[in-house]
Motif scaffolding. Structure first.
Motif, PDB file in Angstrom:
ATOM      1  N   SER A 259       0.795  -1.225   0.000  1.00  0.00           N
ATOM      2  CA  SER A 259       0.000   0.000   0.000  1.00  0.00           C
ATOM      3  C   SER A 259       0.829   1.277   0.000  1.00  0.00           C
ATOM      4  N   LYS A 260       2.078   1.229   0.478  1.00  0.00           N
ATOM      5  CA  LYS A 260       2.860   2.457   0.595  1.00  0.00           C
ATOM      6  C   LYS A 260       4.165   2.437  -0.189  1.00  0.00           C
ATOM      7  N   THR A 261       4.308   1.444  -1.063  1.00  0.00           N
ATOM      8  CA  THR A 261       5.561   1.363  -1.820  1.00  0.00           C
ATOM      9  C   THR A 261       5.399   1.932  -3.221  1.00  0.00           C
ATOM     10  N   ASP A 262       6.531   2.309  -3.782  1.00  0.00           N
ATOM     11  CA  ASP A 262       6.612   2.613  -5.200  1.00  0.00           C
ATOM     12  C   ASP A 262       6.805   1.267  -5.892  1.00  0.00           C
ATOM     13  N   HIS A 263       5.780   0.786  -6.576  1.00  0.00           N
ATOM     14  CA  HIS A 263       5.811  -0.579  -7.104  1.00  0.00           C
ATOM     15  C   HIS A 263       6.936  -0.791  -8.106  1.00  0.00           C
ATOM     16  N   SER A 264       7.328   0.261  -8.793  1.00  0.00           N
ATOM     17  CA  SER A 264       8.435   0.126  -9.741  1.00  0.00           C
ATOM     18  C   SER A 264       9.747  -0.178  -9.015  1.00  0.00           C
ATOM     19  N   LYS A 265       9.851   0.277  -7.764  1.00  0.00           N
ATOM     20  CA  LYS A 265      11.035  -0.027  -6.956  1.00  0.00           C
ATOM     21  C   LYS A 265      10.925  -1.407  -6.305  1.00  0.00           C
ATOM     22  N   LEU A 266       9.694  -1.778  -5.908  1.00  0.00           N
ATOM     23  CA  LEU A 266       9.493  -3.012  -5.153  1.00  0.00           C
ATOM     24  C   LEU A 266       9.525  -4.261  -6.028  1.00  0.00           C
ATOM     25  N   LEU A 267       8.965  -4.172  -7.242  1.00  0.00           N
ATOM     26  CA  LEU A 267       8.782  -5.363  -8.066  1.00  0.00           C
ATOM     27  C   LEU A 267      10.067  -6.143  -8.339  1.00  0.00           C
ATOM     28  N   PRO A 268      11.203  -5.477  -8.612  1.00  0.00           N
ATOM     29  CA  PRO A 268      12.426  -6.260  -8.827  1.00  0.00           C
ATOM     30  C   PRO A 268      12.810  -7.114  -7.611  1.00  0.00           C
TER      31      PRO A 268
END
Length: 276
Positions: A259-268
């Motif tokens: 809910s609070k992450t930048d998904h582009s940063k988290l997905l890798p």
């Protein structure tokens, strides 16, 4: 009606304790001499709005105000009130929040050994967060249990839950400082790395191990809570405050990974874990 009114007053006063103390810690934590933050929840911090002098005095005032709320609690035996006072003040002082803040400001990768010669980095980190973050959270859970006068076994079980939750909260805070979305977090991110702080990211090998540790810690918190709830089930109805939302609190906290992450940063990182 008088009994209901007394219970309501006691509940409001007890809830006010952690709010007042937590607010003081945030105001002081943001000061230039501490974390030097300009934003808190998307708004300018107190010292930015009112000046350092007013911010310091406000934090100073909130501490005795919190204790005053506790001392005016209704319908509790003096021994329980003193026990709750001791627990709360211990959590606030050198063996709690203040001690944890001292360890935190001395705890960068170069400086922690200078402050604590025998400390291993991970032990130092856990100790810092157990005091700075965990002590107050434990007090917010355990003090109402003490005031309910249901016995030390129940107090200890809730304390165990609160200990694990406090660690979980800090692990997530460290992860979100790396992969969080600034718009959702409403604060400056990336400060831990820039300041050379010891974190669960830097000491456990990166974001992926920290996420795995967060999941493990959440499971430990849930297990402790299940044990506490079994004890509560054996008590008379209404013997304790309503803690039914604590499980949801664990789930929501862990859910901040989404809910609070930048998904582009988290997905890798999730890809490295075989997720997604």
């Amino acid at each position: 009606e008088d009994g209901i009114r007394d219970d309501l007053v006691t509940g409001v006063q007890t809830c006010a304790l952690p709010i007042l103390i937590h607010t003081y810690t945030l105001i002081h934590d943001d000061l230039p001499a501490m974390d030097d933050d300009d934003l808190r929840r998307g708004r300018p911090t107190s010292h930015k709005v009112y000046g350092e002098d007013v911010a310091i005095l406000t934090g100073d005032a909130l501490q005795p105000d919190a204790l005053n709320h506790l001392l005016t609690t209704q319908g509790v035996e003096a021994t329980s009130l003193l026990k709750a006072m001791r627990y709360l003040t211990h959590a606030m002082g050198s063996q709690g929040v203040v001690g944890g803040q001292m360890l935190d400001i001395k705890g960068d990768h170069k400086g922690y050994k200078n402050y604590s010669e025998d400390a291993e980095p991970r032990d130092y980190l856990k100790r810092t967060h157990a005091l700075k973050t965990g002590a107050l959270f434990k007090a917010s859970i355990v003090v109402p249990v003490i005031l309910s006068e249901v016995g030390e076994a129940v107090e200890k079980q809730f304390e165990t839950f609160a200990h694990h939750y406090g660690i979980l909260f800090q692990i997530l805070d460290d992860i979100l400082d790396v992969v969080g979305d600034p718009e959702k977090m409403k604060k400056t991110l990336g400060k831990d790395e820039r300041d050379g702080k010891c974190t669960y990211i830097s000491l456990y090998g990166g974001v992926v191990p920290a996420i795995q540790l967060a999941i493990e810690t959440a499971n430990e918190a849930r297990a402790a809570l299940e044990g506490a709830q079994k004890m509560v089930g054996e008590l008379p109805s209404g013997a304790l405050p309503d803690f039914t939302n604590l499980k949801a609190l664990v789930d929501v906290t862990l859910g901040q990974l989404i809910s609070k992450t930048d998904h582009s940063k988290l997905l890798p990182y999730l890809s490295d874990m075989g997720i997604g």
